[in-house]
Design a protein around this motif. Sequence first.
Motif, short mmCIF file in Angstrom:
data_model
loop_
_atom_site.label_atom_id
_atom_site.label_comp_id
_atom_site.label_asym_id
_atom_site.label_seq_id
_atom_site.Cartn_x
_atom_site.Cartn_y
_atom_site.Cartn_z
N VAL A 83 68.18 45.14 58.63
CA VAL A 83 67.97 43.68 58.65
C VAL A 83 67.94 43.18 57.21
CG1 VAL A 83 66.63 43.81 60.78
CG2 VAL A 83 65.43 43.75 58.59
N ASN A 84 68.15 41.86 57.04
CA ASN A 84 68.02 41.26 55.71
C ASN A 84 66.55 41.13 55.37
OD1 ASN A 84 70.77 40.95 55.25
ND2 ASN A 84 70.80 39.07 56.49
N TYR A 85 66.15 41.81 54.31
CA TYR A 85 64.74 41.79 53.94
C TYR A 85 64.34 40.42 53.41
CZ TYR A 85 60.36 42.53 51.51
OH TYR A 85 59.06 42.42 51.10
N LYS A 86 63.22 39.93 53.94
CA LYS A 86 62.57 38.76 53.38
C LYS A 86 61.08 39.09 53.43
CE LYS A 86 62.27 33.76 53.88
NZ LYS A 86 61.28 33.22 54.82
N ALA A 87 60.36 38.82 52.36
CA ALA A 87 58.96 39.22 52.29
C ALA A 87 58.13 38.55 53.38
CB ALA A 87 58.38 38.87 50.92
N MET A 88 57.33 39.35 54.06
CA MET A 88 56.37 38.86 55.07
C MET A 88 55.02 39.44 54.66
SD MET A 88 57.96 37.15 57.51
CE MET A 88 59.45 36.47 56.79
N PRO A 89 54.35 38.77 53.72
CA PRO A 89 53.18 39.40 53.08
C PRO A 89 52.09 39.81 54.07
CG PRO A 89 53.79 37.34 51.98
CD PRO A 89 54.67 37.45 53.17
N ILE A 90 51.82 39.00 55.06
CA ILE A 90 50.72 39.35 55.97
C ILE A 90 51.11 40.54 56.86
CG2 ILE A 90 49.19 38.49 57.80
CD1 ILE A 90 49.60 35.67 56.53
N ALA A 91 52.27 40.45 57.46
CA ALA A 91 52.71 41.54 58.35
C ALA A 91 52.82 42.85 57.58
CB ALA A 91 54.04 41.19 59.00
N GLU A 92 53.37 42.80 56.37
CA GLU A 92 53.54 44.03 55.59
C GLU A 92 52.19 44.63 55.22
OE1 GLU A 92 56.56 43.67 52.40
OE2 GLU A 92 57.42 42.07 53.63
N SER A 93 51.25 43.75 54.87
CA SER A 93 49.92 44.22 54.50
C SER A 93 49.21 44.82 55.71
CB SER A 93 49.12 43.05 53.92
OG SER A 93 47.77 43.40 53.83
N ILE A 94 49.26 44.13 56.85
CA ILE A 94 48.60 44.65 58.07
C ILE A 94 49.26 45.96 58.50
CG2 ILE A 94 48.19 44.23 60.54
CD1 ILE A 94 46.40 42.41 58.95
N ALA A 95 50.58 46.01 58.49
CA ALA A 95 51.29 47.22 58.95
C ALA A 95 50.86 48.45 58.15
CB ALA A 95 52.80 47.02 58.87
N LYS A 96 50.56 48.25 56.88
CA LYS A 96 50.14 49.39 56.03
C LYS A 96 48.71 49.81 56.33
CE LYS A 96 53.07 48.88 51.99
NZ LYS A 96 53.52 47.52 51.61
N ARG A 97 47.89 48.89 56.89
CA ARG A 97 46.46 49.16 56.98
C ARG A 97 45.94 49.32 58.42
NH1 ARG A 97 43.49 44.85 55.25
NH2 ARG A 97 45.24 43.39 55.35
N VAL A 98 46.84 49.23 59.40
CA VAL A 98 46.37 49.24 60.80
C VAL A 98 46.66 50.58 61.46
CG1 VAL A 98 48.49 48.26 61.81
CG2 VAL A 98 46.27 47.90 62.92
N MET A 99 45.74 50.98 62.30
CA MET A 99 45.86 52.25 63.02
C MET A 99 45.24 52.06 64.40
SD MET A 99 44.57 55.80 61.41
CE MET A 99 42.81 55.64 61.62
N HIS B 93 49.97 35.65 62.15
CA HIS B 93 48.62 35.13 61.92
C HIS B 93 47.73 36.31 61.50
CE1 HIS B 93 44.65 33.50 62.74
NE2 HIS B 93 45.20 32.30 62.69
N PRO B 94 46.92 36.15 60.47
CA PRO B 94 46.16 37.31 59.96
C PRO B 94 45.11 37.85 60.94
CG PRO B 94 45.58 35.29 58.78
CD PRO B 94 46.77 34.97 59.63
N ASP B 95 44.61 37.05 61.85
CA ASP B 95 43.59 37.53 62.79
C ASP B 95 44.19 37.94 64.13
OD1 ASP B 95 41.58 37.01 60.93
OD2 ASP B 95 41.47 34.91 61.56
N TYR B 96 45.03 37.07 64.71
CA TYR B 96 45.59 37.37 66.03
C TYR B 96 46.74 38.38 65.96
CZ TYR B 96 43.02 33.13 67.38
OH TYR B 96 42.05 32.19 67.59
N LEU B 97 47.40 38.45 64.81
CA LEU B 97 48.51 39.37 64.54
C LEU B 97 49.78 39.03 65.32
CD1 LEU B 97 46.58 42.79 64.33
CD2 LEU B 97 46.80 41.00 62.61
N THR B 98 49.79 37.89 66.00
CA THR B 98 51.00 37.40 66.66
C THR B 98 51.73 36.45 65.70
OG1 THR B 98 49.58 35.73 67.66
CG2 THR B 98 50.16 37.60 69.03
N ILE B 99 52.97 36.13 66.03
CA ILE B 99 53.77 35.25 65.17
C ILE B 99 52.96 33.98 64.85
CG2 ILE B 99 54.93 34.00 67.07
CD1 ILE B 99 57.55 34.25 65.42
#
Length: 363
Positions: A317-333, A101-107
């Motif tokens: 792992v077998n890669y499958k695109a997870m657009p939200i998680a990948e985007s957040i992971a790049k931008r979160v600190m 989820h883009p706000d809660y960041l949980t599944i």
Amino acid sequence: MITVTKTFFPPIVEYQKQLQRIWDNQWLTNRGSLVLELENNLKNHLGVSNIIAMTNGTLPIQIALKLFGNGGEIITTPFSYVATTAAIVWENCTPVFVDIHPDYLTIDEAKIEAAITPKTTAILATHVYGNPCNVEVIEKIAAEHNLKVIYDAAHCFGVTYDNQSIFNYGDVSTCSFHATKLFHTGEGGAIFCKSQQLYDKLFYHHNFGHNGPLAFFGVGINAKMSELQAAMGLAVLPHIDFIIAERKKVVDFYNAHLDFTKLRKLTIREKTQWNYSYYPVIFESEEKLLEIQQKLNDSNIIPRRYFNPALNTLPYVNYKAMPIAESIAKRVMCLPLYVGLSENELELIVTVIANAVKQSSPR
Ligand SMILES: *Cc1c(COP(=O)(O)O)cnc(C)c1O
């Protein structure tokens, strides 16, 4: 140097008092009286019915998967610490990622059903940063599809959801008592479950499979917590309200002084009493994050990129695109957050960030 976290050290005399008991008992492990006392105190403190203290926070995940995974597909989050995914692969199960989820960041519970196949055996979701998953919807989906639910609640010490411990949700919940976590035993962890029958099975698994001195329930491992670890836990636990209150002060400072037109903070789920375990901030781009990280480092402030990379991009792992998680992971600190962080240090952190984000546009 200001680091992302600092371990809470109880006064050494309080730790020595616990160590003295170990010397008096001449007993170091195999569920000695300090481990039993720690389990009891934690039960009372947290309001949970069953707990098994373990040697770290990863083995309880593996033990839960040993019991529920059956080598099948495990629906899981791409946004967590690597232990969540590694445990699945280590137990010869297959991680099937569902975006967050883009706000809660949980599944994202709305995307779980589409990922279920006949091979799915369990859901392993992380209450990331101590922010609960949508436990009601996940429970409903699991019941409809006959799946087990394991929560990686490593970040959740002291979190309540709907007026009860978050550890009471799911078939089992796990926690980490690692030195970097809110409550710690140096290294350590625990598993929680409501069912007594389940407790027995988890118990056997964590002690080589023994269900009698010469009898075995099945394959087991050694995940027992030692008396030395429990001694630290017994010395830290009396300070837990202080620890959480001090962390709240830091969080309140960031909330009051950061400019949220330039960056975003975590949205805590409703009905949650949070534990102030992490302070993630999300920038508009990875470039911005790197720029700010560099400026903070130049001032001897060392934040951490929790959690990066997104776990669906791991090499095993077998890669499958997870657009939200990948985007957040790049931008979160995660910003520094610990007991003893001074107001001067906090002011320095927010000033460096404010100067660095000045030119950026709102998200
Ligand atoms: C810390 C952590 C773990 C692992 O705990 P250890 O006690 O270090 O083994 C597992 N999952 C998450 C989400 C964590 O942050």
